[in-house]
Design an enzyme around this catalytic site. Sequence first.
Site, mmCIF file in Angstrom:
data_model
loop_
_atom_site.group_PDB
_atom_site.id
_atom_site.type_symbol
_atom_site.label_atom_id
_atom_site.label_comp_id
_atom_site.label_asym_id
_atom_site.label_seq_id
_atom_site.Cartn_x
_atom_site.Cartn_y
_atom_site.Cartn_z
ATOM 1 N N CYS A 2 0.797 -1.215 0.020
ATOM 2 C CA CYS A 2 0.008 0.079 -0.014
ATOM 3 C C CYS A 2 0.840 1.219 -0.058
ATOM 4 O O CYS A 2 2.149 1.215 0.328
ATOM 5 C CB CYS A 2 -0.752 -0.045 1.101
ATOM 6 S SG CYS A 2 -1.757 -1.564 1.621
ATOM 7 N N ARG A 28 1.793 1.629 -6.131
ATOM 8 C CA ARG A 28 1.915 0.700 -4.950
ATOM 9 C C ARG A 28 0.781 -0.216 -4.740
ATOM 10 O O ARG A 28 0.945 -1.231 -4.050
ATOM 11 C CB ARG A 28 2.531 1.372 -3.901
ATOM 12 C CG ARG A 28 3.904 2.043 -3.790
ATOM 13 C CD ARG A 28 4.271 3.017 -2.776
ATOM 14 N NE ARG A 28 4.125 2.023 -1.355
ATOM 15 C CZ ARG A 28 5.400 1.768 -1.064
ATOM 16 N NH1 ARG A 28 6.453 2.208 -1.650
ATOM 17 N NH2 ARG A 28 5.445 1.231 0.233
ATOM 18 N N TRP A 76 -3.630 -1.829 -1.328
ATOM 19 C CA TRP A 76 -3.554 -3.200 -2.070
ATOM 20 C C TRP A 76 -4.108 -4.406 -0.979
ATOM 21 O O TRP A 76 -3.297 -4.711 -0.131
ATOM 22 C CB TRP A 76 -2.071 -3.619 -2.505
ATOM 23 C CG TRP A 76 -2.134 -4.773 -3.412
ATOM 24 C CD1 TRP A 76 -2.420 -4.951 -4.574
ATOM 25 C CD2 TRP A 76 -1.651 -5.928 -3.043
ATOM 26 N NE1 TRP A 76 -2.051 -6.058 -5.176
ATOM 27 C CE2 TRP A 76 -1.373 -6.859 -4.118
ATOM 28 C CE3 TRP A 76 -1.100 -6.414 -1.816
ATOM 29 C CZ2 TRP A 76 -1.183 -8.190 -3.959
ATOM 30 C CZ3 TRP A 76 -0.636 -7.909 -1.849
ATOM 31 C CH2 TRP A 76 -0.779 -8.742 -2.980
ATOM 32 N N ASN A 102 0.549 -0.169 6.488
ATOM 33 C CA ASN A 102 0.852 -1.155 5.387
ATOM 34 C C ASN A 102 1.281 -2.329 5.987
ATOM 35 O O ASN A 102 2.006 -2.251 7.023
ATOM 36 C CB ASN A 102 2.045 -0.329 4.382
ATOM 37 C CG ASN A 102 2.424 -1.237 3.398
ATOM 38 O OD1 ASN A 102 1.959 -1.980 3.014
ATOM 39 N ND2 ASN A 102 3.463 -0.380 2.710
ATOM 40 N N GLY A 103 1.188 -3.563 5.324
ATOM 41 C CA GLY A 103 1.669 -4.864 6.229
ATOM 42 C C GLY A 103 0.480 -5.622 6.664
ATOM 43 O O GLY A 103 -0.518 -5.467 6.136
ATOM 44 N N GLU A 488 9.995 -15.062 -18.275
ATOM 45 C CA GLU A 488 9.945 -13.532 -18.273
ATOM 46 C C GLU A 488 9.068 -13.170 -19.232
ATOM 47 O O GLU A 488 8.033 -12.301 -18.873
ATOM 48 C CB GLU A 488 11.207 -12.968 -18.092
ATOM 49 C CG GLU A 488 11.143 -11.381 -18.263
ATOM 50 C CD GLU A 488 10.513 -10.995 -16.769
ATOM 51 O OE1 GLU A 488 10.254 -11.649 -15.946
ATOM 52 O OE2 GLU A 488 10.192 -9.874 -16.844
ATOM 53 N N LYS A 492 5.422 -11.371 -18.494
ATOM 54 C CA LYS A 492 4.825 -10.054 -18.916
ATOM 55 C C LYS A 492 3.629 -10.124 -19.419
ATOM 56 O O LYS A 492 2.740 -9.104 -19.400
ATOM 57 C CB LYS A 492 6.087 -9.727 -19.963
ATOM 58 C CG LYS A 492 7.340 -8.943 -19.128
ATOM 59 C CD LYS A 492 7.044 -7.664 -18.598
ATOM 60 C CE LYS A 492 8.112 -7.105 -17.738
ATOM 61 N NZ LYS A 492 8.106 -7.980 -16.199
ATOM 62 N N GLU A 495 1.142 -10.481 -16.741
ATOM 63 C CA GLU A 495 0.768 -8.997 -16.133
ATOM 64 C C GLU A 495 0.345 -8.085 -16.721
ATOM 65 O O GLU A 495 -0.356 -6.892 -16.171
ATOM 66 C CB GLU A 495 1.894 -8.936 -15.159
ATOM 67 C CG GLU A 495 3.259 -8.614 -15.763
ATOM 68 C CD GLU A 495 4.335 -8.467 -14.900
ATOM 69 O OE1 GLU A 495 4.044 -8.341 -13.744
ATOM 70 O OE2 GLU A 495 5.452 -8.501 -15.492
ATOM 71 N N HIS A 511 6.956 -33.371 -22.578
ATOM 72 C CA HIS A 511 6.709 -34.117 -21.506
ATOM 73 C C HIS A 511 5.337 -33.548 -20.828
ATOM 74 O O HIS A 511 4.781 -33.578 -19.577
ATOM 75 C CB HIS A 511 7.702 -33.897 -20.260
ATOM 76 C CG HIS A 511 8.885 -34.516 -20.467
ATOM 77 N ND1 HIS A 511 9.177 -35.871 -20.584
ATOM 78 C CD2 HIS A 511 10.058 -33.817 -20.938
ATOM 79 C CE1 HIS A 511 10.646 -36.275 -20.989
ATOM 80 N NE2 HIS A 511 11.277 -34.888 -21.263
ATOM 81 N N LYS A 610 3.956 -2.727 -6.990
ATOM 82 C CA LYS A 610 5.248 -2.584 -7.676
ATOM 83 C C LYS A 610 6.418 -3.277 -6.699
ATOM 84 O O LYS A 610 7.212 -3.668 -7.007
ATOM 85 C CB LYS A 610 5.742 -0.710 -7.516
ATOM 86 C CG LYS A 610 6.937 -0.858 -8.076
ATOM 87 C CD LYS A 610 7.306 -1.062 -9.559
ATOM 88 C CE LYS A 610 8.741 -1.078 -9.966
ATOM 89 N NZ LYS A 610 8.786 -1.688 -11.405
HETATM 90 C C1 AGP Z 1 7.788 -7.475 -12.040
HETATM 91 O O1 AGP Z 1 7.396 -7.257 -13.464
HETATM 92 C C2 AGP Z 1 6.959 -8.351 -11.221
HETATM 93 N N1 AGP Z 1 5.387 -7.684 -11.240
HETATM 94 C C3 AGP Z 1 7.279 -8.922 -9.798
HETATM 95 O O2 AGP Z 1 7.060 -10.166 -10.408
HETATM 96 C C4 AGP Z 1 8.496 -8.582 -9.246
HETATM 97 O O3 AGP Z 1 9.633 -8.718 -10.219
HETATM 98 C C5 AGP Z 1 8.613 -9.176 -8.008
HETATM 99 O O4 AGP Z 1 7.677 -8.676 -7.139
HETATM 100 C C6 AGP Z 1 9.929 -9.029 -7.265
HETATM 101 O O5 AGP Z 1 9.978 -7.623 -7.158
HETATM 102 P P1 AGP Z 1 11.277 -6.908 -6.416
HETATM 103 O O6 AGP Z 1 12.527 -7.190 -7.489
HETATM 104 O O7 AGP Z 1 11.267 -5.614 -5.929
HETATM 105 O O8 AGP Z 1 11.790 -8.050 -5.450
#
Ligand code: AGP
Length: 615
Positions: A2, A28, A76, A102-103, A488, A492, A495, A511, A610
């Site tokens: 958050c 965030r 969040w 936050n937490g 990756e 992408k 997300e 497999h 983020k």
């Molecule tokens: C980034 O595209 C992703 N949304 C997410 O998986 C991110 O890489 C992951 O949360 C780790 O974040 P960090 O590098 O700040 O630890």
Amino acid sequence: MCGIVGYISNESEATPFLLQGLSSLEYRGYDSAGIAVIGAEGYIGVHKSAGRLETLREKIKKSDLRGTVGIGHTRWATHGRPTVDNAHPHFDCQEEIAVVHNGIVENFPALRQRLEENGHHFSSQTDTEIISHMVEDEIKQGLTLEAATRATLARLEGAMSVLIGSTHDPDNLVAFRKGNAGGLVVGYGDGEMFITSDMPALPASTIQVVHLRNGEGVTLSSEEARFWDIDGQSIFQEPRRVSQDPVAVAKNGYKHFMLKEMFEQSNVVADVMSGRVDLDVADLKLEELASLNDKLSDIERVVLTACGSSLHAAMVGQRYIESISGIHAEVELASELRYRDIQLGPKTLVVSVTQSGETVDTLAAMDLAQQAHALQITLTNAMESQSARIADGIIDLRAGLEIGVASTKTFVSSLVSLYLLAIHLGRLKGTLTKNQVNSLTQDLAHLPALVSSIQDHAREYEEIARFFARSNAFTFIGRGYSYPIALEGALKLKELAYIQAEGYAGGEMKHGPIALVDENMPTFAIALRGRLFSKMLSNIEEILARDGKVIALVCEGDERLVNKVDHVISIPDLSTHLSPILASIPLQLFAYHIGVLRGSDVDQPRNLAKSVTVE
Ligand code: AGP
């Protein structure tokens, strides 16, 4: 994770800063938002809304929130759905104490039950709300707001950052940081003080800040910040001078922050190398690790750990370290490593990759490594973060502010930084000759320009994306260095376009996953020159034989797939080690364009944040 903002002034209204600050923190988390302003007449004005901050802004426009002290929050959701009732700030029974958080409060069920038994009534399902009721009880015992906050925090389990304002003490705001649930930074103004989760929320004019450390609290008035620990002992904190570059926060004419940040990657690669790579003599120097060199020379094993995109970078880093430095390397998801009975010790180097430096799983894995007395290096884009405080050595990703939630330039920077680390380790261990160091370093000379040249083909990737914008599923395959890049690419697309996309090692398709292949399942196959190309060619043939559509990512000049597959994307042919860095860029742009074509908010994709500071 958050976003938290707080403001206290001797004359200026709080609302404008609170809204501006929350707007800078929306990356965030953005399920819901709210602000509370403490008015002079002993009341608290509050507005909350579900959804984006714009909804809250519209609500506030129609009201008259007056007051020079206030707090705000963009959420969040962890406990409780993203509704108005669950939006922060939360209040006590008398609505005289406002809390943002936050937490996670891990022991909140028992505490809530006890509070309800003692007559407190709740208006939300959140864990946060118990904090306001507990502070209420402490204040009824005659404690000040600061002391009541300390007494409450001492009874809460879990990692959290908390900010509290109250009509009981209208001239102060009180905040506390406990564990690794996202930081709090105090900004010093002239007759006004700010507190936020992250630097981007502070006014560009802010030049002095203090980052709250784990276990530290602060009491803010309009003129000063007073720091203390959980026992109430004063803590001296020297404000640090900073300069916020407002331009860095602007989109610079790009449609999205993510697009701007992708096009910064060429400069980021150059920045990562600056002062570390001397191309004139083809040599490498990681000064930031100099104090660890003796210990690094003795390590026998490397364990890399991360989450999400950073994990995929760590997987490439594993391959760099084992193939360049000759040291055994393994990689483990941080959310798994933290619970494993893994053997770590002084001869083990734990390398964490975390752009935010605040990912709770990665920090927990680092705590595990610290308890085992393993040597630690962290790669982070946030030098003030918790990961930077835990590790023995820090490699700054130097990617600059990354607003887009989906990491792009921090991912590419992580790959380059891991490549430099692998060379550094190889030289320390004596497994690399000087000529090999020269050659590996020299290969970097072309990287910034080649990254830029790939981006010149962005329009081509957009055209290919149009063919697949309506796909409901996607497969990505690669081998060796390209396997993590396939993962990756799939992440992408998940997300940014909310498409069910999976990455596989090419050798795994037979497999089971190949059962997914038909005319509705397109596959992105990374088939770069090298000893694994023929294996990838077999994978592609098997997919084509089942009517699967294939986009092949190949090295420039390689015509072997041109008449076989549906689309070919080519990238400059660089060394085997560095090609994954180049390969990741078309995948980023492909996912970006499909996301835009499908109407996603590519800067703030749904459900994401983020930095994930909750388990
Ligand atoms: C980034 O595209 C992703 N949304 C997410 O998986 C991110 O890489 C992951 O949360 C780790 O974040 P960090 O590098 O700040 O630890």
